[in-house]
Design a protein around this motif. Structure first.
Motif, mmCIF file in Angstrom:
data_model
loop_
_atom_site.group_PDB
_atom_site.id
_atom_site.type_symbol
_atom_site.label_atom_id
_atom_site.label_comp_id
_atom_site.label_asym_id
_atom_site.label_seq_id
_atom_site.Cartn_x
_atom_site.Cartn_y
_atom_site.Cartn_z
ATOM 1 N N PRO A 39 3.472 22.570 2.367
ATOM 2 C CA PRO A 39 3.973 22.671 3.766
ATOM 3 C C PRO A 39 3.668 21.251 4.329
ATOM 4 C CG PRO A 39 2.887 24.729 2.832
ATOM 5 C CD PRO A 39 2.823 23.613 1.839
ATOM 6 N N LYS A 40 2.562 20.734 3.948
ATOM 7 C CA LYS A 40 2.350 19.452 4.552
ATOM 8 C C LYS A 40 3.340 18.124 4.481
ATOM 9 C CE LYS A 40 -2.714 19.353 5.069
ATOM 10 N NZ LYS A 40 -3.949 18.720 5.232
ATOM 11 N N GLU B 180 0.727 -1.112 0.108
ATOM 12 C CA GLU B 180 -0.083 -0.042 0.195
ATOM 13 C C GLU B 180 0.938 1.308 -0.008
ATOM 14 O OE1 GLU B 180 -3.360 0.352 2.964
ATOM 15 O OE2 GLU B 180 -3.434 -1.704 2.555
ATOM 16 N N CYS B 181 0.401 2.349 -0.642
ATOM 17 C CA CYS B 181 1.308 3.611 -0.722
ATOM 18 C C CYS B 181 0.223 4.796 -0.805
ATOM 19 C CB CYS B 181 2.224 3.705 -1.898
ATOM 20 S SG CYS B 181 3.343 4.950 -2.182
ATOM 21 N N GLN B 182 0.378 5.618 -0.249
ATOM 22 C CA GLN B 182 -0.529 6.949 0.055
ATOM 23 C C GLN B 182 0.178 7.716 -0.938
ATOM 24 O OE1 GLN B 182 -0.841 9.239 3.677
ATOM 25 N NE2 GLN B 182 -2.939 9.993 2.797
ATOM 26 N N LYS B 183 -0.756 8.537 -1.897
ATOM 27 C CA LYS B 183 -0.163 9.388 -2.762
ATOM 28 C C LYS B 183 0.038 10.655 -2.064
ATOM 29 C CE LYS B 183 -2.966 8.048 -6.786
ATOM 30 N NZ LYS B 183 -4.363 8.398 -7.598
ATOM 31 N N VAL B 184 1.060 11.299 -2.502
ATOM 32 C CA VAL B 184 1.589 12.561 -1.563
ATOM 33 C C VAL B 184 0.471 13.679 -1.931
ATOM 34 C CG1 VAL B 184 2.926 14.676 -2.009
ATOM 35 C CG2 VAL B 184 4.217 12.261 -1.741
ATOM 36 N N TYR C 130 -2.747 22.117 11.608
ATOM 37 C CA TYR C 130 -2.863 21.970 10.118
ATOM 38 C C TYR C 130 -2.794 20.498 9.546
ATOM 39 C CZ TYR C 130 -1.607 26.864 10.401
ATOM 40 O OH TYR C 130 -1.788 28.107 10.516
ATOM 41 N N ASP C 131 -3.047 19.706 10.361
ATOM 42 C CA ASP C 131 -3.061 18.264 9.942
ATOM 43 C C ASP C 131 -2.106 17.636 9.138
ATOM 44 O OD1 ASP C 131 -4.419 15.522 9.878
ATOM 45 O OD2 ASP C 131 -5.476 16.195 7.838
ATOM 46 N N ILE C 132 -0.786 17.753 9.580
ATOM 47 C CA ILE C 132 0.614 17.691 8.823
ATOM 48 C C ILE C 132 0.871 16.143 9.476
ATOM 49 C CG2 ILE C 132 2.954 18.189 8.659
ATOM 50 C CD1 ILE C 132 2.100 21.401 9.004
ATOM 51 N N PRO C 133 1.271 15.348 8.627
ATOM 52 C CA PRO C 133 1.757 14.080 9.144
ATOM 53 C C PRO C 133 2.925 13.915 9.510
ATOM 54 C CG PRO C 133 1.415 13.918 6.558
ATOM 55 C CD PRO C 133 0.931 15.200 7.351
ATOM 56 N N GLU C 134 3.373 13.100 10.444
ATOM 57 C CA GLU C 134 4.974 12.955 10.872
ATOM 58 C C GLU C 134 5.456 11.997 9.531
ATOM 59 O OE1 GLU C 134 5.673 11.782 14.579
ATOM 60 O OE2 GLU C 134 5.214 13.227 15.595
ATOM 61 N N ILE C 135 6.710 12.432 9.128
ATOM 62 C CA ILE C 135 7.485 11.589 8.234
ATOM 63 C C ILE C 135 8.781 11.387 8.916
ATOM 64 C CG2 ILE C 135 8.652 11.717 5.805
ATOM 65 C CD1 ILE C 135 6.254 13.462 4.867
ATOM 66 N N THR D 163 -1.533 16.507 0.273
ATOM 67 C CA THR D 163 -1.254 18.002 0.098
ATOM 68 C C THR D 163 -2.577 18.643 -0.522
ATOM 69 O OG1 THR D 163 -0.387 17.591 -2.219
ATOM 70 C CG2 THR D 163 1.069 17.718 -0.432
ATOM 71 N N THR D 164 -3.476 17.575 -1.086
ATOM 72 C CA THR D 164 -4.797 17.977 -1.924
ATOM 73 C C THR D 164 -4.385 18.861 -3.150
ATOM 74 O OG1 THR D 164 -5.322 19.870 -0.723
ATOM 75 C CG2 THR D 164 -6.050 17.896 0.124
ATOM 76 N N TYR D 165 -3.229 18.548 -3.655
ATOM 77 C CA TYR D 165 -2.675 19.425 -4.843
ATOM 78 C C TYR D 165 -2.119 18.016 -5.922
ATOM 79 C CZ TYR D 165 -2.750 24.275 -3.891
ATOM 80 O OH TYR D 165 -2.915 25.700 -4.028
#
Length: 197
Positions: free
Chosen positions: A73-74, A50-54, A95-100, A58-60
């Protein structure tokens, strides 16, 4: 004991996919979640992970012919956010920023493109922007983030994970950061040399 940090989410954005599958397999076994763009995302999914799309984060979408994919920024907040800083944590939540926790990058092949006597426009398109920015951001925040700055380092991280699971010491993260700034320095020096000609 040096402070260890667990790798939970990895952003993978690479030009060369060769040698990546073994590292992805081990990370997947360790329960690490993947985040990626374009061809790398398709490669990860082709291996059955499984792989989430960036762009879902970002919604972009990827824009300007792929010139802008991760510059958001996300993404950079997730890499640069200091986990031990209450203000940073508060803003990441707000801002709902996920930790990477891990960034795996392999830059566009600028020097090889120059060596192939490609047209100027093709050479310019091989000046990596997002990748080099990801490398610098993750290396700057080595206190919390692991940076794998080229395919030459895939096996270095793989060896660490095979020995100690998806955890790294601060010393190991600093070692990767040192190599990362070596990669970015070499890359910019090559670009500078080309422009000087």
């Amino acid at each position: 004991m040096a402070e260890t940090k667990k790798i939970k989410t990895a952003l993978v954005s690479v030009f060369h996919k060769d040698g990546l599958d073994e590292l992805l397999k081990k990370l997947n076994e360790e329960g690490v979640k993947f985040l990626s763009t374009g061809g790398t995302q398709q490669f990860i999914e082709s291996l059955g992970y499984e792989c989430q799309k960036v762009e879902d984060v970002t919604t972009y979408p990827s824009i300007l012919g792929g010139r802008v994919k991760t510059l958001h920024p996300k993404v950079f907040g997730g890499i640069l956010g200091r986990r031990d800083n209450a203000g940073d944590r508060e803003q990441m939540t707000h801002y709902d920023i996920p930790e990477i926790d891990l960034v795996v990058v392999d830059l566009y092949p600028f020097e090889q493109t120059v060596a192939s006597r490609a047209a100027e426009q093709d050479i310019i398109e091989k000046i990596d922007i997002g990748g080099i920015s990801l490398i610098r951001a993750a290396a700057k925040n080595f206190n919390d983030v692991v940076i794998v700055p080229s395919k030459a380092e895939y096996n270095v991280l793989l060896d660490i994970i095979n020995k100690q699971g998806a955890e790294t010491t601060k010393e190991q993260r600093r070692m990767f950061a040192t190599r990362a700034f070596g990669v970015s320095s070499h890359y910019d020096t090559a670009i500078h040399a080309w422009f000087e000609k």
